[in-house]
Design a protein around this motif. Structure first.
Motif, PDB file in Angstrom:
ATOM      1  N   TYR A  15     -53.452 -48.637  30.555  1.00  0.00           N
ATOM      2  CA  TYR A  15     -54.537 -49.284  31.288  1.00  0.00           C
ATOM      3  C   TYR A  15     -54.676 -50.753  30.873  1.00  0.00           C
ATOM      4  N   VAL A  16     -54.564 -51.023  29.598  1.00  0.00           N
ATOM      5  CA  VAL A  16     -54.676 -52.397  29.109  1.00  0.00           C
ATOM      6  C   VAL A  16     -53.542 -53.250  29.665  1.00  0.00           C
ATOM      7  N   VAL A  17     -52.336 -52.716  29.670  1.00  0.00           N
ATOM      8  CA  VAL A  17     -51.185 -53.467  30.183  1.00  0.00           C
ATOM      9  C   VAL A  17     -51.344 -53.732  31.679  1.00  0.00           C
ATOM     10  N   CYS A  19     -54.162 -53.816  33.458  1.00  0.00           N
ATOM     11  CA  CYS A  19     -55.269 -54.758  33.673  1.00  0.00           C
ATOM     12  C   CYS A  19     -54.871 -56.180  33.289  1.00  0.00           C
ATOM     13  N   ALA A  20     -54.105 -56.328  32.204  1.00  0.00           N
ATOM     14  CA  ALA A  20     -53.651 -57.659  31.803  1.00  0.00           C
ATOM     15  C   ALA A  20     -52.695 -58.237  32.836  1.00  0.00           C
ATOM     16  N   ALA A  21     -51.799 -57.415  33.370  1.00  0.00           N
ATOM     17  CA  ALA A  21     -50.870 -57.888  34.396  1.00  0.00           C
ATOM     18  C   ALA A  21     -51.621 -58.275  35.670  1.00  0.00           C
ATOM     19  N   ALA A  23     -54.807 -59.278  35.866  1.00  0.00           N
ATOM     20  CA  ALA A  23     -55.549 -60.510  35.586  1.00  0.00           C
ATOM     21  C   ALA A  23     -54.616 -61.711  35.578  1.00  0.00           C
ATOM     22  N   LEU A  24     -53.424 -61.559  35.059  1.00  0.00           N
ATOM     23  CA  LEU A  24     -52.455 -62.644  35.059  1.00  0.00           C
ATOM     24  C   LEU A  24     -52.015 -62.971  36.479  1.00  0.00           C
TER      25      LEU A  24
END
Length: 59
Positions: A15-17, A19-21, A23-24
């Motif tokens: 989930y963190v990966v 969400c980070a992708a 957002a990027l």
């Protein structure tokens, strides 16, 4: 079948990966007004203003 101790926190990391992708991807080109993130934030601001106005109307 129970998950081993290493597989227990894997979904949180995924989930963190993701969400980070996301957002990027949304933040690319943030310096211009054509950025997707800027347009999304503007649309949320306008929707909240309209919602607040509708709530303030008398019955």
């Amino acid at each position: 079948m129970s998950a081993g101790p290493r597989a227990r926190g894997q979904s949180s990391l995924e989930y963190v990966v993701v969400c980070a992708a996301l957002a990027l991807a949304l933040g690319i080109g943030m310096g211009s007004d054509a950025s997707v993130l800027v347009q999304l934030l503007d649309a949320l601001r306008v929707a909240y203003q309209r919602f607040g106005f509708a709530l303030s109307l008398p019955w």
